[in-house]
Motif scaffolding. Structure first.
Motif, short mmCIF file in Angstrom:
data_model
loop_
_atom_site.label_atom_id
_atom_site.label_comp_id
_atom_site.label_asym_id
_atom_site.label_seq_id
_atom_site.Cartn_x
_atom_site.Cartn_y
_atom_site.Cartn_z
N GLY A 24 5.15 8.34 -1.62
CA GLY A 24 4.05 9.21 -1.23
C GLY A 24 4.06 10.52 -2.00
N PRO A 25 2.93 10.91 -2.58
CA PRO A 25 2.86 12.14 -3.37
C PRO A 25 3.31 13.37 -2.59
CG PRO A 25 0.89 10.82 -3.70
CD PRO A 25 1.64 10.18 -2.59
N SER A 41 -3.49 5.61 -4.47
CA SER A 41 -4.47 6.56 -5.00
C SER A 41 -4.17 6.87 -6.45
CB SER A 41 -4.42 7.87 -4.19
OG SER A 41 -3.24 8.59 -4.49
N LEU A 42 -5.11 7.54 -7.10
CA LEU A 42 -4.93 7.99 -8.49
C LEU A 42 -4.75 9.50 -8.54
CD1 LEU A 42 -7.60 5.76 -10.30
CD2 LEU A 42 -5.11 5.41 -10.18
N ILE A 43 -4.17 10.05 -7.49
CA ILE A 43 -3.98 11.50 -7.42
C ILE A 43 -3.12 12.03 -8.57
CG2 ILE A 43 -1.93 11.34 -5.93
CD1 ILE A 43 -2.94 13.87 -4.52
N ALA A 65 0.80 -1.23 0.00
CA ALA A 65 0.00 0.00 0.00
C ALA A 65 0.83 1.27 0.00
CB ALA A 65 -0.96 0.00 1.18
N GLY A 66 2.06 1.20 -0.45
CA GLY A 66 2.88 2.40 -0.59
C GLY A 66 3.17 3.09 0.73
N ALA A 67 3.60 4.34 0.63
CA ALA A 67 3.95 5.11 1.83
C ALA A 67 2.76 5.84 2.42
CB ALA A 67 5.06 6.11 1.49
N GLU A 68 1.80 6.21 1.56
CA GLU A 68 0.64 6.99 2.04
C GLU A 68 -0.67 6.39 1.55
OE1 GLU A 68 1.46 10.85 0.45
OE2 GLU A 68 3.07 11.29 1.87
N ALA A 121 5.00 2.31 -14.03
CA ALA A 121 6.24 2.35 -13.26
C ALA A 121 6.39 3.67 -12.51
CB ALA A 121 7.44 2.12 -14.17
N SER A 122 6.10 4.79 -13.19
CA SER A 122 6.23 6.10 -12.53
C SER A 122 5.19 6.26 -11.42
CB SER A 122 6.10 7.23 -13.56
OG SER A 122 4.86 7.15 -14.26
N TRP A 123 3.98 5.76 -11.67
CA TRP A 123 2.95 5.79 -10.62
C TRP A 123 3.39 4.97 -9.42
CZ3 TRP A 123 0.11 1.59 -8.68
CH2 TRP A 123 -0.93 1.93 -7.80
N GLY A 124 3.99 3.80 -9.67
CA GLY A 124 4.46 2.96 -8.58
C GLY A 124 5.53 3.65 -7.75
#
Length: 486
Positions: free
Chosen positions: A266-267, A194-196, A188-191, A257-260
């Protein structure tokens, strides 16, 4: 008894390349040239840091759409112009001999610039890696020249040898990136996920124009599918399929890849993390989500991805020079084909020598391999490829305006026009932001075209001018009439 030297027997002056490359082989050849892992490790972080941060992924999709529109007309032209040479052939038959020869020399400048840029970057990475594992501390250009020699050996041999090497390397680098993205998603990533990145407020923030410069560079090489026409098993079907798959596949891969990577840090923290860890962000990402083994493996594959990219560029340049030799734009000897390997071996050797000279010149000038050689030459290559594709789109429209030759209006007018408009917009954005790439800024940090910017962009004008001047000489040489552009 007459003794016949085996080398002489195997090296003929025949100008006809041949082979049985299928869609997969050609696809891997052009995808390897783009260096997918190299883009994820270098282009994505830099594009996000200097460009629009977490909003970078949509730019890959937008660019892929523009290039797919361009590819429609490009493939329509490839079905009608059966001679190899791609850009300069298509531009020549659509816009005339002068435009075609100008495009030929611009294409050489573009591909050599990109290749030397990657040689420098790869040499610097390999040098640092060798030191980190207790190896000898050698200058970056030593490693670059070792690569030149190794790639020269592969380029001299059959294209099938290169295809087998690239099959392993490309599949490995694509797989490791997808494994990294999967690990980020599962954790679940750092935050949170999402599709922000795809929200207008996100991808329009910051400087999307600068991000676009790095995004376009990630696709360079897809257009080379037509260069392998003579070595394709069924060019009428193989070339279009490989072209569409290359663009669509790279667009989807880079967006994912960039989204990952963005989700991994975290954005909200992305820019801060990139600012502190730009050089090794990919290793840190794998260390965080995959573990030490993953970080070590991605570092190894990053080096092999540079090798794969350089091998791809070598094959493209060698075949471009071969096509120019067949057309009388370079000495006829350049078009020689090896009897046994069926490779453009003379052109391959020339390519190896020129790359060596350019690297030695860069080293003698004490230029920084990344901040100067890579940055400057990749910028020139990106502008050059956009100019070539734009001119090709115009040539497609002009060529089919006389007779659609059974092609649809979509293939000959609508798609090429939409692609041209998209490319013109991309080109305007890249040129406007080019000074930032080479460090030409005013006191307020805004792009300002100084001597370096003007000098680098003028190389494009010089290359085109050389081609135009050569077309005048061709026009005045009746004996070379048969070898003009078709």
């Amino acid at each position: 008894m007459t003794h016949t030297d085996s080398t002489a027997t195997n090296a003929t002056s025949s100008a006809a390349l041949s082979g049985t490359l299928g869609v997969t082989a050609i696809l891997l050849m052009v995808v390897a040239t783009a260096s997918p892992l190299g883009v994820v490790a270098g282009g994505v972080p830099i594009g996000a840091l200097l460009g629009n941060g977490a909003g970078l992924p949509p730019l890959y999709i937008a660019t892929a759409v523009v290039l797919l529109l361009f590819a429609v007309g490009y493939c329509a032209m490839s079905a009608r112009i059966t001679h190899p040479g791609a850009f300069f052939r298509y531009i020549g038959v659509g816009l005339g001999l002068q435009a075609g020869t100008g495009a030929a020399w611009l294409a050489l400048l573009t591909y050599y610039a990109m290749q030397v840029a990657i040689y420098a970057y790869g040499g610097a990475v390999l040098s640092a890696t060798a030191v980190s594992v207790g190896g000898p501390e050698l200058p970056w250009y030593v490693y670059s020249l070792i690569w030149v020699m190794a790639i020269g050996v592969l380029g001299y041999r059959s294209i099938d040898v290169s295809a087998r090497v690239l099959l392993v390397l490309v599949l490995a680098e694509v797989t490791i990136v997808l494994v990294g993205v999967a690990a980020i998603v599962l954790q679940a990533g750092a935050e949170g996920l999402s599709l922000i990145s795809f929200q207008p407020a996100t991808f329009l923030a910051g400087a999307p124009g600068i991000g676009m410069m790095f995004v376009v560079g990630a696709f360079i090489g897809f257009e080379a599918t037509a260069i392998f026409r003579d070595e394709a098993k069924d060019p009428g079907r193989t070339i279009p399929r490989a072209t569409y798959l290359a663009v669509a596949g790279m667009g989807a891969f880079y967006a994912i890849a960039s989204w990952g990577l963005i989700m991994g840090w975290g954005p909200s923290q992305l820019v801060e993390v990139l600012s502190a860890n730009l050089d090794d962000i990919i290793m840190l990402t794998f260390l965080e989500y995959v573990g030490t083994a993953g970080a070590v493996l991605v570092n190894v594959l990053l080096i092999t991805s540079f090798f794969a990219s350089l091998l791809g560029f070598h094959n493209i340049i060698a075949r471009y020079q071969h096509a120019m030799g067949s057309s009388g734009l370079l000495p006829a000897r350049t078009a020689s084909v090896h009897r046994r390997h069926r490779s453009p071996y003379v052109s391959s050797v020339i390519q190896t020598l020129i790359a060596s000279v350019l690297l030695i010149t860069a080293a003698a000038s004490t230029l920084d391999p990344i901040l100067q050689v890579y940055s400057w030459l990749s910028g020139v290559g990106t502008v050059g490829i956009v100019v070539l594709m734009s001119a090709t789109a115009v040539a497609v429209i002009a060529y089919f305006s006389r007779d659609r030759l059974g092609m649809s209006v979509w293939q000959t007018r609508i798609a090429p026009t939409l692609g041209l408009l998209g490319l013109a917009g991309i080109g305007a954005v890249i040129i406007a932001n080019f000074p930032l790439l080479v460090g030409d800024v005013d006191d307020a940090g805004q792009p300002a075209a100084g001597p370096l910017t003007i000098g680098l962009l003028c190389t494009i004008v010089v290359a085109i001018t050389i081609g135009v001047a050569q077309s005048v000489l061709l026009h005045r040489s009746p004996g070379r009439e048969a070898r003009r552009l078709p």
